[in-house]
Design an enzyme around this catalytic site. Structure first.
Site, PDB file in Angstrom:
ATOM      1  NE  ARG A  49      61.345  81.329  59.351  1.00  0.00           N
ATOM      2  CZ  ARG A  49      61.521  82.736  59.749  1.00  0.00           C
ATOM      3  NH1 ARG A  49      61.003  83.521  58.881  1.00  0.00           N
ATOM      4  NH2 ARG A  49      62.397  82.866  60.852  1.00  0.00           N
ATOM      5  CB  THR A 125      60.108  78.096  66.961  1.00  0.00           C
ATOM      6  OG1 THR A 125      60.063  77.047  65.900  1.00  0.00           O
ATOM      7  CG2 THR A 125      60.992  79.065  66.864  1.00  0.00           C
ATOM      8  CB  CYS A 195      65.476  78.357  67.801  1.00  0.00           C
ATOM      9  SG  CYS A 195      64.978  80.124  67.103  1.00  0.00           S
TER      10      CYS A 195
END
Lengths: 236, 236
Positions: A49, A125, A195
């Protein structure tokens, strides 16, 4: 009759199991048959992603949609997405399915608001940080997001990718205490493990104080949405 | 291209996650995309297997078949059944699906034979013990099955149902040392944790010596069957 939960998983695979286990632990059940029917698609064909959001990597949406449709066809009545970064694609995904897709950052923001938090430190992230997935959800509740300095953000990425995903670096080699101190300096009252690999790392490291785990927030929201009785009233 | 694994789960729910995690840990992968595609159906509508085998309880086979067909329809190319007792229904289930269904007791017997084991202690549900699911698999390899005395077998059931499934009894309240001593007295050279709830209990208790975990055996067989590279060559 409890609803069937579908999990769009594989981002990463361990995080999918972590969510499933939290749903099981948060369901008040004394035998197998009292638990919630979950179907998990650990779809490891979904591209990274963060790479897609920041570096022109392959678009993960088509594979996420495939998983969602597979789960709907199998009978899922509620969908979960155990990857915070993947929520960047939430609208595109939700528009392709007919059942509710819970929104992890939104559920987390509501929990933070319920505790009167004004500044929340975000450990996530690069994709989640830079796309503002959490910043936007928190802003809707008047909560400010604090982010690590660039050097500390590199360490967060190291913890996620090298510590959990590839298991190539021991978790203790990452200066987690320094990351949290940096966020505290920036006004963070709590630390959001934004995350899904981070609650796994933090549990192994035994770090808990002041941390909110969005996977646990999502699990509790899912237990309620499925119509089961939760074992706790609060995800903290 | 690695094959997709389908897991007929929910027997119990935690055991399904345990198998998934073992597959992930045993796959040599450095990023999400190198892991195996798993689809798990935590089908909590499957009735209790021991109750069906011994006490005239509802037949679990129809719901197991539903899960298997759901997984096949979703793309599963190999099926796993993370419940040792459920292998009593293996033939009925395997005849209803078109993809291979691995056989956990058979895989376990092969591993025991590879170590030259002559007598294996079986810790399992009353349904597994009395129906001879393991006894028959071991006999094909010339291995003798040793079972706990009735009083110790009651403690094994307590560990499975009260300790893990309902979490109503602390694991440490079950005299695991006495169960193992009883099996050793009966000639057991190793202890087979032949109910998928037991590796969870034994891991939490920190008991490992001389134990073989059929969930780990199945996970390793599945990694190989899926065409991935395992991180170990041996499930001990």
């Amino acid at each position: 009759m409890k609803k069937t939960i579908g999990i769009i998983g594989g981002m990463g695979p361990a995080a999918t199991c972590d969510l499933m286990e939290k749903i099981i632990a948060l369901t008040d059940a004394s035998r197998d048959q009292e638990h919630i029917h979950q179907i998990a698609d650990v779809n490891t064909a979904i591209p990274d992603r963060t790479a897609a959001i920041l570096h022109g990597g392959a678009d993960p949406l088509p594979e996420m949609v495939k998983s969602a449709k597979r789960l709907e066809a199998a009978g899922a009545e509620i969908l979960l997405l155990p990857c915070n970064t993947a929520h960047y694609f939430y609208d595109g995904l939700a528009s392709q399915v007919t059942v509710p897709l819970l929104h992890m950052p939104e559920e987390t923001a509501r929990v933070l608001a319920g505790r009167g938090v004004r500044t929340a430190g975000i450990l996530a992230t690069d994709g989640t940080v830079q796309s503002g997935v959490y910043g936007k959800a928190l802003a809707r509740y008047g909560i400010r997001a604090a982010y690590p300095s660039p050097a500390m953000q590199e360490q967060v990425m190291r913890l996620i990718y090298d510590g959990v995903k590839s298991r190539s670096v021991p978790l203790r080699d990452v200066p987690v205490g320094d990351i949290l101190a940096d966020l505290r300096d920036k006004g963070a009252e709590v630390f959001v493990l934004a995350c899904t690999e981070l609650p796994i790392a933090f549990a192994e490291l035994g770090v808990r104080d002041g941390c909110l785990d969005p996977t646990r927030v999502l699990a509790l929201a899912a237990v309620r949405a499925a119509g089961a009785r939760p074992t706790v009233s609060d995800p903290w």
